[in-house]
Design a protein around this motif. Structure first.
Motif, PDB file in Angstrom:
ATOM      1  N   TYR A  29       0.827  -1.201   0.000  1.00 58.55           N
ATOM      2  CA  TYR A  29       0.000   0.000   0.000  1.00 58.55           C
ATOM      3  C   TYR A  29       0.861   1.249   0.000  1.00 58.55           C
ATOM      4  CZ  TYR A  29       0.250  -0.416   5.203  1.00 58.55           C
ATOM      5  OH  TYR A  29       0.644  -0.549   6.512  1.00 58.55           O
ATOM      6  N   LEU A  72      -8.067  -2.465   6.109  1.00 54.08           N
ATOM      7  CA  LEU A  72      -6.857  -2.933   5.449  1.00 54.08           C
ATOM      8  C   LEU A  72      -6.435  -4.261   6.047  1.00 54.08           C
ATOM      9  CD1 LEU A  72      -4.787  -1.739   3.382  1.00 54.08           C
ATOM     10  CD2 LEU A  72      -3.542  -0.864   5.330  1.00 54.08           C
ATOM     11  N   LEU A  89      -4.334   7.088   2.899  1.00 57.69           N
ATOM     12  CA  LEU A  89      -3.966   5.961   2.044  1.00 57.69           C
ATOM     13  C   LEU A  89      -4.384   6.277   0.617  1.00 57.69           C
ATOM     14  CD1 LEU A  89      -4.856   2.816   4.168  1.00 57.69           C
ATOM     15  CD2 LEU A  89      -2.637   3.872   3.797  1.00 57.69           C
ATOM     16  N   ILE A  92      -3.920   0.335  -2.507  1.00 55.37           N
ATOM     17  CA  ILE A  92      -3.740  -0.925  -1.791  1.00 55.37           C
ATOM     18  C   ILE A  92      -3.704  -2.032  -2.840  1.00 55.37           C
ATOM     19  CG2 ILE A  92      -4.677  -2.482  -0.039  1.00 55.37           C
ATOM     20  CD1 ILE A  92      -6.454  -0.026   0.863  1.00 55.37           C
ATOM     21  N   TYR A  94      -3.527  -6.333  -3.451  1.00 55.59           N
ATOM     22  CA  TYR A  94      -3.677  -7.648  -2.844  1.00 55.59           C
ATOM     23  C   TYR A  94      -3.129  -8.714  -3.787  1.00 55.59           C
ATOM     24  CZ  TYR A  94      -6.445  -5.570   0.833  1.00 55.59           C
ATOM     25  OH  TYR A  94      -6.838  -4.820   1.904  1.00 55.59           O
TER      26      TYR A  94
END
Length: 183
Positions: A29, A72, A89, A92, A94
């Protein structure tokens, strides 16, 4: 790997962009952090703190944590430590599985008769990108075939309230045979 950067405009405001990584060096992130204090005087102290940090990477969490107002599934142990009120933020990422917030995003089982694979180790499975100056996010999820090739991508934009889906049929060597885009 760089963990913090700053341009001339950010320097005037004591703002820094940061990047957090996992143990494999993948970007988990990113965000922007604001430091109080005398403008331009914090760089040396930030470098000292980064050098003294106990860990240089984040870990995946089973239960999501709330950081800077965002759910998160990663820890907050590597430098810089995120604090509410001073951090925003921005993105992000994944990897490896689909165990993250995909609210409202359809999950296919097949694409053009080809089954979706669950063998996603080392692959990017999703990303969230903040729409600047808002609390809205663009969420993208990628699904793969048994050869690790992207065959289904869905993108949900909260700001525009839109959902885009791209389905792709590939031949044996990966050449696109058919592609369908739905908005």
């Amino acid at each position: 790997q760089p963990i913090m950067t700053q341009d001339a405009l950010q320097k005037e405001k004591n703002q820094w962009l940061f990047t957090k990584y996992d143990a494999l060096g993948r970007v988990l992130y990113t965000g922007q952090i604001q430091y109080p204090g005398k403008i331009g005087a914090v760089r040396a102290s930030l470098q000292q703190a980064a050098n003294a940090a106990a860990t240089s990477f984040e870990q995946r969490l089973e239960t999501p944590a709330i950081m800077a107002g965002v759910s998160l599934k990663y820890s907050n142990q590597a430098y810089p430590i995120i604090a509410t009120g001073t951090t925003t933020l921005l993105s992000i990422n994944y990897y490896d599985d689909y165990e993250f917030d995909r609210t409202g995003i359809p999950v296919p089982t097949t694409v053009y008769g080809n089954p979706i694979s669950t063998q996603t180790k080392s692959l990017v499975t999703g990303s969230k990108t903040r729409v600047l100056a808002t609390d809205d996010w663009i969420t993208a999820v990628s699904y793969y075939d048994d050869k690790g090739r992207t065959i289904y991508v869905t993108t949900q934009n909260e700001y525009l309230q839109s959902l885009n889906i791209i389905e792709t049929q590939l031949d044996f060597v990966g050449k696109v045979l058919k592609s369908k885009s739905t908005h």
